[in-house]
Design a protein around this motif. Structure first.
Motif, PDB file in Angstrom:
ATOM      1  N   LEU A  90       0.830  -1.203   0.000  1.00 20.69           N
ATOM      2  CA  LEU A  90       0.000   0.000   0.000  1.00 20.69           C
ATOM      3  C   LEU A  90       0.868   1.258   0.000  1.00 20.69           C
ATOM      4  N   VAL A  91       1.896   1.260   0.835  1.00 19.87           N
ATOM      5  CA  VAL A  91       2.777   2.426   0.953  1.00 19.87           C
ATOM      6  C   VAL A  91       3.617   2.611  -0.303  1.00 19.87           C
ATOM      7  N   SER A  92       4.213   1.531  -0.772  1.00 21.17           N
ATOM      8  CA  SER A  92       5.182   1.619  -1.858  1.00 21.17           C
ATOM      9  C   SER A  92       4.558   1.676  -3.245  1.00 21.17           C
ATOM     10  N   ARG A  93       3.434   0.973  -3.428  1.00 19.27           N
ATOM     11  CA  ARG A  93       2.915   0.801  -4.787  1.00 19.27           C
ATOM     12  C   ARG A  93       1.487   1.301  -4.985  1.00 19.27           C
ATOM     13  N   ARG A  94       0.914   1.878  -3.954  1.00 13.70           N
ATOM     14  CA  ARG A  94      -0.420   2.460  -4.086  1.00 13.70           C
ATOM     15  C   ARG A  94      -0.442   3.925  -3.647  1.00 13.70           C
ATOM     16  N   GLY A  95       0.731   4.524  -3.480  1.00 11.15           N
ATOM     17  CA  GLY A  95       0.805   5.957  -3.249  1.00 11.15           C
ATOM     18  C   GLY A  95       0.422   6.445  -1.871  1.00 11.15           C
ATOM     19  N   TRP A  96       0.579   5.601  -0.848  1.00 11.16           N
ATOM     20  CA  TRP A  96       0.163   5.989   0.494  1.00 11.16           C
ATOM     21  C   TRP A  96       1.311   6.484   1.367  1.00 11.16           C
ATOM     22  N   ALA A  97       2.487   6.635   0.830  1.00 14.62           N
ATOM     23  CA  ALA A  97       3.653   6.977   1.656  1.00 14.62           C
ATOM     24  C   ALA A  97       3.452   8.264   2.452  1.00 14.62           C
ATOM     25  N   GLU A  98       2.869   9.281   1.848  1.00 13.15           N
ATOM     26  CA  GLU A  98       2.710  10.559   2.539  1.00 13.15           C
ATOM     27  C   GLU A  98       1.623  10.526   3.601  1.00 13.15           C
ATOM     28  N   ARG A  99       0.792   9.495   3.567  1.00 14.89           N
ATOM     29  CA  ARG A  99      -0.309   9.419   4.537  1.00 14.89           C
ATOM     30  C   ARG A  99      -0.049   8.411   5.652  1.00 14.89           C
ATOM     31  N   VAL A 100       1.121   7.790   5.636  1.00  8.90           N
ATOM     32  CA  VAL A 100       1.487   6.825   6.679  1.00  8.90           C
ATOM     33  C   VAL A 100       2.692   7.364   7.438  1.00  8.90           C
ATOM     34  N   ALA A 101       2.521   7.581   8.734  1.00  7.39           N
ATOM     35  CA  ALA A 101       3.613   8.107   9.555  1.00  7.39           C
ATOM     36  C   ALA A 101       4.588   7.003   9.942  1.00  7.39           C
ATOM     37  N   THR A 102       4.053   5.881  10.416  1.00  4.88           N
ATOM     38  CA  THR A 102       4.892   4.749  10.814  1.00  4.88           C
ATOM     39  C   THR A 102       4.212   3.452  10.401  1.00  4.88           C
ATOM     40  N   LEU A 103       5.035   2.435  10.189  1.00  8.31           N
ATOM     41  CA  LEU A 103       4.527   1.090   9.919  1.00  8.31           C
ATOM     42  C   LEU A 103       5.255   0.116  10.836  1.00  8.31           C
ATOM     43  N   THR A 104       4.503  -0.477  11.754  1.00 14.31           N
ATOM     44  CA  THR A 104       5.040  -1.488  12.658  1.00 14.31           C
ATOM     45  C   THR A 104       4.480  -2.836  12.239  1.00 14.31           C
ATOM     46  N   THR A 105       5.354  -3.784  11.934  1.00 17.63           N
ATOM     47  CA  THR A 105       4.890  -5.118  11.567  1.00 17.63           C
ATOM     48  C   THR A 105       5.171  -6.091  12.699  1.00 17.63           C
ATOM     49  N   VAL A 106       4.251  -7.013  12.893  1.00 16.19           N
ATOM     50  CA  VAL A 106       4.354  -8.017  13.950  1.00 16.19           C
ATOM     51  C   VAL A 106       4.268  -9.395  13.300  1.00 16.19           C
ATOM     52  N   SER A 107       5.364 -10.114  13.324  1.00 17.35           N
ATOM     53  CA  SER A 107       5.441 -11.454  12.743  1.00 17.35           C
ATOM     54  C   SER A 107       4.946 -11.480  11.297  1.00 17.35           C
ATOM     55  N   THR A 108       5.456 -10.557  10.515  1.00 17.50           N
ATOM     56  CA  THR A 108       5.152 -10.514   9.080  1.00 17.50           C
ATOM     57  C   THR A 108       6.202 -11.321   8.318  1.00 17.50           C
ATOM     58  N   PRO A 109       5.798 -12.147   7.364  1.00 15.72           N
ATOM     59  CA  PRO A 109       6.770 -12.943   6.600  1.00 15.72           C
ATOM     60  C   PRO A 109       7.463 -12.107   5.519  1.00 15.72           C
ATOM     61  N   HIS A 110       8.353 -11.227   5.943  1.00 18.45           N
ATOM     62  CA  HIS A 110       9.030 -10.335   5.000  1.00 18.45           C
ATOM     63  C   HIS A 110       9.945 -11.086   4.037  1.00 18.45           C
ATOM     64  N   ARG A 111      10.263 -12.314   4.361  1.00 18.07           N
ATOM     65  CA  ARG A 111      11.049 -13.159   3.454  1.00 18.07           C
ATOM     66  C   ARG A 111      10.275 -14.420   3.100  1.00 18.07           C
ATOM     67  N   GLY A 112       8.962 -14.344   3.263  1.00 18.87           N
ATOM     68  CA  GLY A 112       8.109 -15.484   2.986  1.00 18.87           C
ATOM     69  C   GLY A 112       8.070 -16.457   4.148  1.00 18.87           C
ATOM     70  N   THR A 113       7.236 -17.475   4.015  1.00 14.94           N
ATOM     71  CA  THR A 113       7.151 -18.513   5.034  1.00 14.94           C
ATOM     72  C   THR A 113       7.107 -19.879   4.367  1.00 14.94           C
ATOM     73  N   SER A 114       7.886 -20.799   4.892  1.00 16.19           N
ATOM     74  CA  SER A 114       7.883 -22.150   4.334  1.00 16.19           C
ATOM     75  C   SER A 114       6.589 -22.884   4.656  1.00 16.19           C
ATOM     76  N   ALA A 115       5.748 -22.307   5.503  1.00 21.93           N
ATOM     77  CA  ALA A 115       4.413 -22.874   5.695  1.00 21.93           C
ATOM     78  C   ALA A 115       3.648 -22.851   4.375  1.00 21.93           C
TER      79      ALA A 115
END
Length: 315
Positions: free
Chosen positions: A136-161
């Motif tokens: 959303l931030v990077s590819r839908r133009g929301w960067a200026e409307r998001v102050a911070t992004l905190t992720t909790v257990s996000t598979p930033h490198r994917g998950t083997s599940a």
């Protein structure tokens, strides 16, 4: 950094508005009984958490946390509202692709900005919700409307599940997809376009690392921070039986994990530490969803307090 125990909050922030209500030495039995049952405090409400921007909790893949709760993170949002936070926990399709979910999040966030007359939001995203937020931030133009992004257990490198699911026989995958998409439509009636199989494929490590991450760079104006989870094999933290099989599978392929996402995969931006909690406990669920985890409320409350403190520091 390891956060132990899970979500107990910062002990420095303990609030005791009226220490005089504690029992004193030499009190009579009657005095003790009245104090324990009916003692009033001058300021009984917890302190307000004053955030400049609304805080939006974004849920992940699946519907486990939705049953009987009004949404995946609804209870945590209501807990924060009791502390004075403009907290929201919208719901989007539980079984859809990142891009489709990101578009749904965009519509939800637009509504929130209009309702609050705010110009930015803080995003706190659990699991797949973190990939949605990054998209959303990077590819839908929301960067200026998001102050911070905190992720909790996000598979930033994917998950083997996800690899494990896609390695199953085609017939079984088709049955899982049909059941998941039917369930998604019942839980979110306007969700008429789920795509379970594509969504799972997008969570595979090869896709996230080879396609998603290169195409989804961080926005310089957004403050990224992350937490991981750890439970089950390789730890001394108990894990929900629901996650036991995947916990073993992921441990063999990626190491310590929370039953869905490997601890190392969850690191992104400013890594704040690992929670001693499986994937369900991170959203306040235990015992197959039948019992709440109050520590999760404390964790999200601490996140909100940290954001409020940082806003104060910038003023």
């Amino acid at each position: 950094m390891r956060i132990t125990p899970f979500a107990t909050g910062n002990p420095k922030r303990t609030f005791n508005p009226n220490p005089s209500t504690r029992a004193r030495p030499n009190m009579t039995l009657a005095e003790r009984a009245v104090r324990s049952l009916a003692a009033m405090k001058p300021n009984p409400q917890p302190p307000l958490l004053r955030l400049r921007h609304p805080l939006v909790l974004m849920h992940g893949f699946g519907v486990l946390a939705a049953f009987g709760r009004g949404g995946m993170l609804h209870e945590q949002a209501m807990h924060l509202r009791k502390r004075g936070v403009w907290a929201f926990a919208p719901n989007v399709s539980p079984y859809h692709t990142v891009s489709a979910r990101a578009d749904q999040w965009g519509a939800r966030l637009t509504h929130i900005l209009r309702e609050t007359d705010a110009d930015q939001v803080h995003l706190v995203a659990h699991s797949m919700g973190g990939l949605d937020a990054r998209f959303l931030v990077s590819r839908r133009g929301w960067a200026e409307r998001v102050a911070t992004l905190t992720t909790v257990s996000t598979p930033h490198r994917g998950t083997s599940a996800a690899d494990f699911v896609m390695e199953q026989p085609d017939r079984l995958i088709a049955l899982l997809a049909a059941a998941a998409e039917w369930l998604g439509r019942q839980i979110l009636p306007d969700d008429d376009a789920s795509d379970f199989t594509r969504a799972v494929r997008e969570l595979r490590p090869a896709h996230v690392q080879g396609t998603f991450n290169p195409a989804t760079p961080d926005a310089p104006s957004v403050d990224y921070r992350s937490y991981a989870g750890r439970a089950g094999r390789g730890t001394d933290v108990p894990i929900n039986p629901f996650f036991r099989l995947l916990n073993h599978v992921i441990y063999e392929r990626e190491g310590v994990n929370d039953g869905y996402v490997a601890t190392e995969s969850a690191r992104w931006g400013d890594f704040r530490g690992a929670l001693d909690a499986d994937h369900a406990r991170q959203v306040g669920l235990a015992a197959g969803g039948l019992r709440r985890v109050p520590a999760a409320d404390a964790f999200y409350r601490t996140l909100a307090q940290d954001l409020a403190d940082e806003e104060d520091d910038r003023r």
